[in-house]
Design a protein around this motif. Sequence first.
Motif, mmCIF file in Angstrom:
data_model
loop_
_atom_site.group_PDB
_atom_site.id
_atom_site.type_symbol
_atom_site.label_atom_id
_atom_site.label_comp_id
_atom_site.label_asym_id
_atom_site.label_seq_id
_atom_site.Cartn_x
_atom_site.Cartn_y
_atom_site.Cartn_z
ATOM 1 N N LEU A 137 -41.459 -20.363 -15.096
ATOM 2 C CA LEU A 137 -42.281 -21.032 -14.069
ATOM 3 C C LEU A 137 -41.750 -21.676 -12.823
ATOM 4 O O LEU A 137 -42.587 -22.060 -11.780
ATOM 5 N N PHE A 138 -40.469 -21.773 -12.730
ATOM 6 C CA PHE A 138 -39.665 -22.428 -12.016
ATOM 7 C C PHE A 138 -40.461 -22.332 -10.201
ATOM 8 O O PHE A 138 -40.649 -23.322 -9.573
ATOM 9 N N GLY A 139 -40.336 -21.024 -9.860
ATOM 10 C CA GLY A 139 -40.766 -20.791 -8.478
ATOM 11 C C GLY A 139 -42.412 -20.887 -8.517
ATOM 12 O O GLY A 139 -42.593 -21.520 -7.437
ATOM 13 N N ILE A 140 -42.873 -20.484 -9.316
ATOM 14 C CA ILE A 140 -44.246 -20.282 -8.928
ATOM 15 C C ILE A 140 -45.198 -21.528 -9.195
ATOM 16 O O ILE A 140 -46.377 -21.655 -8.631
ATOM 17 N N ARG A 141 -44.777 -22.529 -9.916
ATOM 18 C CA ARG A 141 -45.412 -23.633 -10.188
ATOM 19 C C ARG A 141 -45.321 -24.469 -8.842
ATOM 20 O O ARG A 141 -46.227 -25.484 -8.781
ATOM 21 N N HIS A 142 -44.458 -24.235 -8.215
ATOM 22 C CA HIS A 142 -44.412 -24.866 -6.639
ATOM 23 C C HIS A 142 -45.360 -24.169 -5.655
ATOM 24 O O HIS A 142 -45.542 -24.971 -4.517
ATOM 25 N N VAL A 143 -45.606 -23.019 -5.842
ATOM 26 C CA VAL A 143 -46.400 -22.168 -4.745
ATOM 27 C C VAL A 143 -47.506 -21.801 -4.976
ATOM 28 O O VAL A 143 -48.458 -21.319 -4.178
ATOM 29 N N MET A 144 -48.106 -21.771 -6.553
ATOM 30 C CA MET A 144 -49.163 -21.149 -6.755
ATOM 31 C C MET A 144 -50.014 -22.213 -7.223
ATOM 32 O O MET A 144 -49.828 -22.860 -8.401
ATOM 33 N N LYS A 145 -51.379 -22.266 -6.911
ATOM 34 C CA LYS A 145 -52.427 -23.307 -7.365
ATOM 35 C C LYS A 145 -53.023 -22.763 -8.383
ATOM 36 O O LYS A 145 -53.976 -21.846 -8.031
ATOM 37 N N ALA A 146 -52.901 -22.942 -9.504
ATOM 38 C CA ALA A 146 -53.476 -22.127 -10.734
ATOM 39 C C ALA A 146 -53.566 -23.232 -11.896
ATOM 40 O O ALA A 146 -52.591 -24.078 -11.959
ATOM 41 N N SER A 147 -53.987 -23.071 -13.100
ATOM 42 C CA SER A 147 -54.070 -23.664 -14.228
ATOM 43 C C SER A 147 -52.764 -23.510 -15.021
ATOM 44 O O SER A 147 -52.284 -22.546 -14.452
ATOM 45 N N LYS A 148 -52.569 -24.129 -15.925
ATOM 46 C CA LYS A 148 -51.177 -24.043 -16.689
ATOM 47 C C LYS A 148 -51.358 -22.730 -17.451
ATOM 48 O O LYS A 148 -50.437 -21.981 -17.594
ATOM 49 N N GLU A 149 -52.654 -22.254 -17.810
ATOM 50 C CA GLU A 149 -52.666 -21.156 -18.623
ATOM 51 C C GLU A 149 -52.429 -20.148 -17.629
ATOM 52 O O GLU A 149 -51.601 -19.198 -18.116
ATOM 53 N N ALA A 150 -52.937 -20.068 -16.360
ATOM 54 C CA ALA A 150 -52.949 -18.981 -15.622
ATOM 55 C C ALA A 150 -51.259 -18.806 -15.132
ATOM 56 O O ALA A 150 -50.666 -17.548 -15.098
ATOM 57 N N LEU A 151 -50.803 -19.894 -15.032
ATOM 58 C CA LEU A 151 -49.210 -19.920 -14.710
ATOM 59 C C LEU A 151 -48.470 -19.314 -15.657
ATOM 60 O O LEU A 151 -47.441 -18.419 -15.707
ATOM 61 N N ARG A 152 -48.676 -19.691 -16.849
ATOM 62 C CA ARG A 152 -47.927 -19.154 -18.035
ATOM 63 C C ARG A 152 -48.065 -17.914 -18.488
ATOM 64 O O ARG A 152 -47.102 -16.979 -18.715
ATOM 65 N N GLU A 153 -49.568 -17.400 -18.059
ATOM 66 C CA GLU A 153 -49.720 -15.818 -18.076
ATOM 67 C C GLU A 153 -48.835 -15.114 -16.973
ATOM 68 O O GLU A 153 -48.084 -14.132 -17.633
ATOM 69 N N ARG A 154 -48.804 -15.755 -15.921
ATOM 70 C CA ARG A 154 -47.859 -14.819 -14.969
ATOM 71 C C ARG A 154 -46.601 -14.845 -15.261
ATOM 72 O O ARG A 154 -45.926 -14.030 -15.186
#
Length: 229
Positions: free
Chosen positions: A103-120
Amino acid sequence: MDHVIAVRDLRVRDRDKTLVGPVSFGLEVGSTTGLCGPSGAGKSTVLRALVDLLPAGLERDGELEVLGRPIAPRKGDADLRCKVVLVPQTPVVFGGSVLDNALFGIRHVMKASKEALRERAEQALSEAGLWKEVCDRLDSPAQTLSAGQRQRLCLARALALEPAALLLDEPTSALDERSRDTVEESVAALRGRRTVLLVSHDPAQVDRLCDRTVRLDPPVAAPRPTLVG
């Protein structure tokens, strides 16, 4: 737009001395291109130049376009580095869990729910060929992974950003044969779906994984003046 990345007469200089180049090439969508050349030719330096991460004191010139947009030297930004992602030779694993690393990169650049980030992140782990090995220990420390697993975790972290191009710098050079084969399988699975530029010292690996190759030779030194008399 013909190429994801287009490079024309790229050079890397240290003041008046040319260290790398000139080199010209283009990366087509979905292609895997090998960047080859002897030790010291500057293959890794080219990758760093493409993401505007050259060491202090070095400058690039020539033309660089990413997704049809000219990129001026020292004008790169986080947006560029999300579109063109460099995976270094030595896998960098951060403190925290396997999932935290993915998750390290996308959580800084992608505005989304925790669920959506985890799915990615989970999709990226699957694309990197690591999901089956870590799906039951996503909360375990990433430091417990093997060298080959760490390399694929770094690949997953990059893939989670949905980059336009991946730059892989000697991704198997520090691995044993079994781990090398596993990482190669993951890179081969990207062929036709991701745009990849692969630096490798191994011609056989380039033949196995790449659609085409770009040859990088050391710059020719200027002749010394001849003293007369």
